[in-house]
Scaffold this active site. Sequence first.
Site, PDB file in Angstrom:
ATOM      1  N   HIS A 160      -8.602  -4.289   3.447  1.00  0.00           N
ATOM      2  CA  HIS A 160      -8.921  -5.632   2.977  1.00  0.00           C
ATOM      3  C   HIS A 160      -9.095  -5.598   1.468  1.00  0.00           C
ATOM      4  O   HIS A 160      -9.465  -4.568   0.904  1.00  0.00           O
ATOM      5  CB  HIS A 160     -10.223  -6.123   3.604  1.00  0.00           C
ATOM      6  CG  HIS A 160     -10.120  -6.302   5.082  1.00  0.00           C
ATOM      7  ND1 HIS A 160      -9.420  -7.344   5.641  1.00  0.00           N
ATOM      8  CD2 HIS A 160     -10.587  -5.563   6.106  1.00  0.00           C
ATOM      9  CE1 HIS A 160      -9.479  -7.242   6.964  1.00  0.00           C
ATOM     10  NE2 HIS A 160     -10.176  -6.175   7.276  1.00  0.00           N
ATOM     11  N   CYS A 187      -5.156  -7.967   0.748  1.00  0.00           N
ATOM     12  CA  CYS A 187      -5.125  -9.326   0.242  1.00  0.00           C
ATOM     13  C   CYS A 187      -5.373  -9.299  -1.262  1.00  0.00           C
ATOM     14  O   CYS A 187      -6.166  -8.471  -1.741  1.00  0.00           O
ATOM     15  CB  CYS A 187      -6.214 -10.166   0.899  1.00  0.00           C
ATOM     16  SG  CYS A 187      -5.862 -10.473   2.623  1.00  0.00           S
TER      17      CYS A 187
END
Length: 443
Positions: A148, A189
Amino acid sequence: MPRGISILVSSLMILYSVCGYDLENGGKIWALLVAGSNDYYNYRHQADVCHAYQILHKNGIPDENIIVMMYDDIAYNEENPTKGIIINQPNGSDVYGGVLKDYTGQFVNSTNFLKVLTGDARGMKGIGSGRVIKSGPNDHVFVNFVDHGAPGLLAFPSDELYADDLIKALKQMADKKQFAQLVFYVEACESGSMFDSLLPDDLNIFAVTAADPNESSYACYYDSTRQTYLGDVFSVMWMQDSEKENLLRETLHHQFAIVRTETNTSHVEEYGDLDVGSMHVSDFLGFHTSRNSISFTANLPSVADSVPSHHVPVAILERKLEATVDPKEKHEIKFQLHRVLKYRRHMENVVTKVLMLATGNDESKVQELKVNRYKLRLENFRCYKKLVTAFSEKCFKLSDNPHAFRQLYILANVCGHRKVGTRSIMNAITKVCSAHPRLHGII
Ligand SMILES: *[C@@H]1O[C@H](CO)[C@@H](O)[C@H](O)[C@H]1NC(C)=O
Ligand SMILES: *[C@@H]1O[C@H](CO)[C@@H](O)[C@H](O)[C@H]1NC(C)=O
Ligand SMILES: *[C@@H]1O[C@H](CO)[C@@H](O)[C@H](O)[C@H]1NC(C)=O
Ligand SMILES: *[C@@H]1O[C@H](CO)[C@@H](O)[C@H](O)[C@H]1NC(C)=O
């Protein structure tokens, strides 16, 4: 290919295999592979990294030159129906067997990552395998990070790696001549924000990211037996390409162009010294002789089921709901889904409350902070780290909440644009979040 070149290529290969893995300049390839998450719903991150290891291993890079950091809670997870096996694509073969376990569990953190990368063997003594990247001036370093992310940071299971610290470490490595060239592939991301306007272009470092500085990266390949996503689109694409191309001839730039076209869910970006892109992929990933001259056409399933990374916990529940016929189970999943969505709305409300309090209820300022995405510069990171740490400690612990990462761009905006004072935001975070009891473990 013309016969002359073909003979040249084959003799080069013999040369390579005779010499073990020495590069033309006498250097070696070093690789650092990192999955920064844990928990079964993040299965895909460790699957990607295990797969990357298998590619490098098959390509002849010796284990002594590869270091793997992954939490290692997937293969034998109680939710994994195929114990001891991890796959990275539908009906794929096991990618877990043989994977190195240099650093697992709590040893997978940002401090250790930077120490391993920069070759700080003394700093890693007694931790995990203790191995670090011992690269020198002629060596090539390949780093692959999967997890992430948010503006200016990459997540680790219980802490974060910030872009300023990463850039500092890379500059220091360049100064100390710890590589001839370094290639960094990142799946996360907003991964572009780790390098965009931050990574100098004169360090012989070439970075490729799954997403631009302000967008999500995507998970793909939902597996209904395992009830989780098996891969991430960018990772699937670069590894698939690496398995079918002749890496002795394919340049990094060519791979980038292919992967950028095939990854249609986000913008794959390149940063740093683009000249490094004219080097061959084999200079960083090694190569596999048996693949020479075979026109390998992989028939991989499409990634049409891809979802933004932060949506994964919700998407998994939706898939489970679809799959079950048991009314009791349906009821339970619906309840969980409802709870997750409610919790996410609650989180967004808390952020709005913080902004309102900090701006003295100035709605237009709040709106400005919410709709824009200002760039973080190196000098903004002190402010940003302070706000992110406070938000994680007082409001929503980042490591338990992938959705919390989606709120961080607002804190980046506060620091990058200075419309609101850091102090007012800090006070508002303390005030608003102490009024809301912190909830744990709801994604
Ligand atoms: C996986 O294998 C099974 C059985 O061999 C087959 O029915 C299924 O279509 C395959 N799935 C994919 C995505 O290839
Ligand atoms: C990372 O792990 C090492 C070894 O366990 C520990 O000393 C260090 O404090 C940890 N760092 C963070 C940021 O958690
Ligand atoms: C991406 O390409 C796949 C086919 O390869 C297609 O099914 C999918 O709809 C495309 N996604 C987007 C967002 O364009
Ligand atoms: C996101 O970033 C890209 C490239 O950095 C930029 O062109 C675009 O305008 C940004 N989007 C938003 C919503 O700010």
